[in-house]
Design an enzyme around this catalytic site. Structure first.
Site, short mmCIF file in Angstrom:
data_model
loop_
_atom_site.label_atom_id
_atom_site.label_comp_id
_atom_site.label_asym_id
_atom_site.label_seq_id
_atom_site.Cartn_x
_atom_site.Cartn_y
_atom_site.Cartn_z
N LEU A 12 0.79 -1.40 0.03
CA LEU A 12 0.11 -0.04 0.03
C LEU A 12 0.93 1.36 -0.06
O LEU A 12 0.45 2.34 -0.16
CB LEU A 12 -0.96 -0.14 1.29
N ASP A 58 0.03 -9.82 -5.68
CA ASP A 58 1.50 -9.08 -5.31
C ASP A 58 1.50 -7.73 -5.95
O ASP A 58 2.56 -7.42 -6.69
CB ASP A 58 2.52 -10.01 -5.88
#
Lengths: 434, 323
Positions: A68, A310
């Site tokens: 993130l 991923d």
């Protein structure tokens, strides 16, 4: 905004692999939890009805690995941009690796990430804590404290431990407290300065290669230590067929290990880096066609129990350089479901099994009661239209990272609604927040 | 991102010269023929033709090189172009950004052609992809990927001595793994119809799946150069001893060093080539390097003609496209 207390999702095709359900049924939600499936009780009065006629209703997706970028790399992405992108992609639970800056190696960092995500409310974020302090591979992190703070597992992210003794002790210590450890099996010496699969394409392009043995050597080592320490080890992001075979054998011998693979590894190969396409620069590298085939088989037969995104969003500059100098990774949240559904279209596995790999599969790996539409479960739900055709355009992406090699790919299957704990966090053609 | 050959314009002519990969035999032959027409210029009293008068060519070297840069500079000047030489160290960590920024800055100075050398494979492709449409890019060596002008001057040298490529056996000896020259030579030799290309070296210095490059692989020098028409020796970098690729220079010379007696295995009229600079006593014995079969110095002078040919062809197609 007033939240509807009771929601009816009517006439959808419910696919709930955890409970072996695939049927057209009504689904009832009350107070953020699933009340039940099937005929409506007389007293049930919905505040909101979602007409899911012709749509598929499945548990919200669970992604075992998504960067993130917050804290530390907010120029690439933030928890806000990426959890919103997750909601658009039908993903309700995200596990974020600890290689943020600062590293997630203290309870305070765990709390910070969790609370930030919670206050935004787009998706549930489960931090993965650092296995060693600062991911330095030398000193153990305060594992029990990280677990108590809410880490779902511990990992050294993409920095495999060089020191086998430290790895052994880290696994032993984690095993003491029943903590899951996620390992990215790679021998860093064999990886050396490589940036592409050591094979014919890298040989022709003169790119420094990463041999298959960089993964298989490390998988063998990690398996031996998992067996000795009896730690619950999860193998992250496999790239080679031989590694998948080693894991299959270990599972047959009774070792309780699990594994995941990134969705792009099931669709791309070393051929895709031809022309020095930096969007196909990923780590571990895209390998051969036979590796891709073996990974697909391992997903189909369940040796690999989860497909993850991923997700690694990058700023444009990170990919604007000669191939070896670019940052590896794909902005992949928004292609997790489409690439998984594509496996069904390519007859790799059935629809229910495919959905299992992105819902109950990862939930089981994490030991969570998520990824299920059983009564009492959290109403995390993804509704998608299985027949809608669409093409990926960067300008339509919600992620701050537009780095994807799948631009222009045609997909079938589009998310129309995402619910998190009974709240609508995404609805197609609107950007309604929670 | 386009994976088609960005070297060619819509008319199929050379726009950039980045790699031999994807170029037809006709284009390679055209380069050799054009170079042939330029060789006379070097022997004249006035060593200049006005083909690129008013054009600005920038030698953009991110890796140090004296020889290659100099021959590009001489070639550009013989074509009457103005030449800028830029040597930029790659030690800065953010070299990707630097590269694009450098490019933009130079474009603002109205550079017409970049001659690029860079330590990263794919750097010349990257610059070609980001350069303004009227700008040509010539690859003067990128990582371990390609060094196409070196390969073409080698082809020129072979053609001068052997005529046709059909029927030829060519052996490339040494550190193929780290050699952009070898990769480009293999592609050029195969495109031009060479009967047999052989690679000779220890396995640590050969690329993975070497045979997929369209070659025969030998681990023994005597066996590998048996009956070959051309022997190409590659330079062995001293740092290869540190990465556990080789035990010692001594052992390397024992096994793969080219000496007069070992050269007896090749054909009587075999020529010996080397892209330079040579390491005497490491990969090649002085007796061979300076001997009658060595064409090493000819390679250097042919290099100017080849670079003139490639520059004028790429710029010619760009000028035409602009009309």
């Amino acid at each position: 905004m007033h939240e509807p207390r009771a929601i009816l999702i009517s006439n959808g095709r419910i696919i709930d692999p955890a409970n072996r359900i695939d049927a057209v049924l009504d689904l009832r939600i009350v107070d953020g939890r699933i009340q039940g499936l099937g005929p409506l009780p007389a007293e049930f009065e919905p505040d909101l009805i979602i007409d899911a006629d012709g749509l598929i209703v499945c548990p919200g997706l669970i992604d075992l690995s998504a960067r993130l970028r917050e804290p530390g790399q907010e120029h690439k992405a933030t928890i806000q941009t990426e959890t919103r992108a997750a909601a658009k992609a039908g993903i309700t639970t995200l596990c974020c690796p600890p290689d943020t800056n600062p590293v997630i190696d203290t309870p305070a960092m765990v709390t910070l990430v969790k609370e930030r995500a919670h206050s935004l409310g787009f998706a549930r974020v489960l931090p993965i804590g650092a296995l060693t302090k600062s991911l330095d591979g030398e000193q153990l992190s305060e594992m029990a404290a990280l677990q108590n703070a809410g880490c779902i597992a511990l990992s050294n992210a993409d920095r495999p431990l060089a020191n086998t003794l430290v790895e052994r002790r880290a696994l032993e210590y984690a095993a003491t407290y029943g903590i899951r450890v996620m390992l990215r099996s790679e021998d860093r010496h064999l990886r050396n300065s490589g940036c592409a699969h050591e094979g014919p394409v890298a040989s022709r392009l003169g790119l420094p290669g990463i041999p298959e043995a960089a993964e298989t050597v490390a998988v063998a080592r990690d398996l031996a230590l998992a067996e000795q320490t009896r730690c619950r080890v999860h193998f992250r992001g496999l790239s080679s067929g031989r590694a998948a075979q080693s894991l299959a054998l270990a599972r047959q011998q009774g070792l309780s290990i699990t594994a995941d693979v990134a969705a792009h590894q099931l669709h791309l190969t070393e051929m895709d880096i031809d022309g020095f396409d930096s969007h196909c620069h990923v780590h571990p590298p895209l390998r051969s066609l036979s590796d891709r085939q073996a990974l697909r088989e391992a997903v189909a037969n369940g040796v690999i129990g989860a497909i993850c995104s991923d997700h690694q969003p990058h700023d444009a500059d990170a990919k604007e350089a000669p191939f070896p100098s670019t940052a590896p990774g794909i902005s992949a949240l928004e292609t997790l479901l489409p690439l998984t559904l594509r496996l069904v279209q390519e007859r790799v596995l059935g629809l229910s099994d495919a959905i299992a790999r992105i819902t109950c599969g990862p939930a089981q790996i994490l030991g969570l009661k998520l990824g299920s539409l059983g009564p009492g479960c959290s109403a995390d739900i993804c509704i998608f239209d299985p027949n809608r055709h669409w093409e990926l355009h960067p300008e339509h992406m919600y992620s701050a990272g537009h780095n994807t090699p799948f631009v222009g790919w045609e997909f079938t299957g589009l998310v129309t609604h995402t619910l998190l704990e009974g709240r609508i966090v995404y609805e197609e053609s609107s950007s309604r927040g929670p | 991102m386009s994976k088609q050959n960005i070297q060619l314009g819509p008319d199929g002519r050379l726009r950039h010269f980045l790699t031999i990969d994807g170029l037809s035999r006709e284009i390679l032959t055209d380069i050799l023929d054009t170079a042939e027409s330029f060789t006379g210029i070097s022997e004249r009293t006035v060593k200049k033709v006005p083909l690129l008068r008013g054009k600005v060519i920038c030698n953009l070297f991110f890796e140090t090189s004296t020889r290659t840069r100099t021959t590009f500079e001489v070639a550009a000047k013989r074509l009457s172009a103005d030449v800028l030489n830029l040597n930029i160290s790659t030690s800065s960590t953010a070299k990707g950004e630097t590269l694009l920024d450098t490019l933009r800055n130079l474009e603002a100075m109205h550079v017409d052609m970049f001659v690029v050398r860079h330590a990263d494979s794919g750097a010349a492709h990257f610059i070609a992809r980001h350069a303004a449409p009227h700008v040509s890019v010539i690859n003067a060596g990128d990582g371990h990927h390609a060094h196409p002008t070196q390969a073409m001057l080698d082809m020129f040298t072979i053609r001068r001595h052997k005529g046709d490529f059909a029927g030829l056996r060519v052996a490339i000896v040494g550190d193929i793994l780290h050699s952009r020259v070898a990769r480009s030579q293999i592609l050029a030799l195969n495109t031009l119809g060479t009967s047999e290309v052989r690679l000779i070296g220890p396995r640590t210095l050969l690329p993975a799946d070497a045979r997929s490059l369209g070659v025969h692989v030998y681990y023994d020098l005597d066996e590998g150069i048996r009956d070959v028409d051309v022997v190409i020796m590659l330079r062995l970098q001293k740092e290869r001893m540190h990465g556990a690729l080789l035990p010692s220079e001594h052992e390397y010379f024992q096994l793969f060093g080219l000496t007069e007696s070992r050269l007896q295995h090749a054909k009587q009229d075999a020529i010996v080539m080397h892209p330079g600079p040579i390491n005497r006593g490491v990969e090649i014995d002085s007796q061979v390097a300076d001997g009658p079969r060595s064409v090493i110095l000819q390679q250097v002078s042919f290099g100017i003609a080849i670079r003139m040919a490639v520059m004028s062809m790429a710029m010619g197609s760009q000028t035409q496209a602009a009309k």
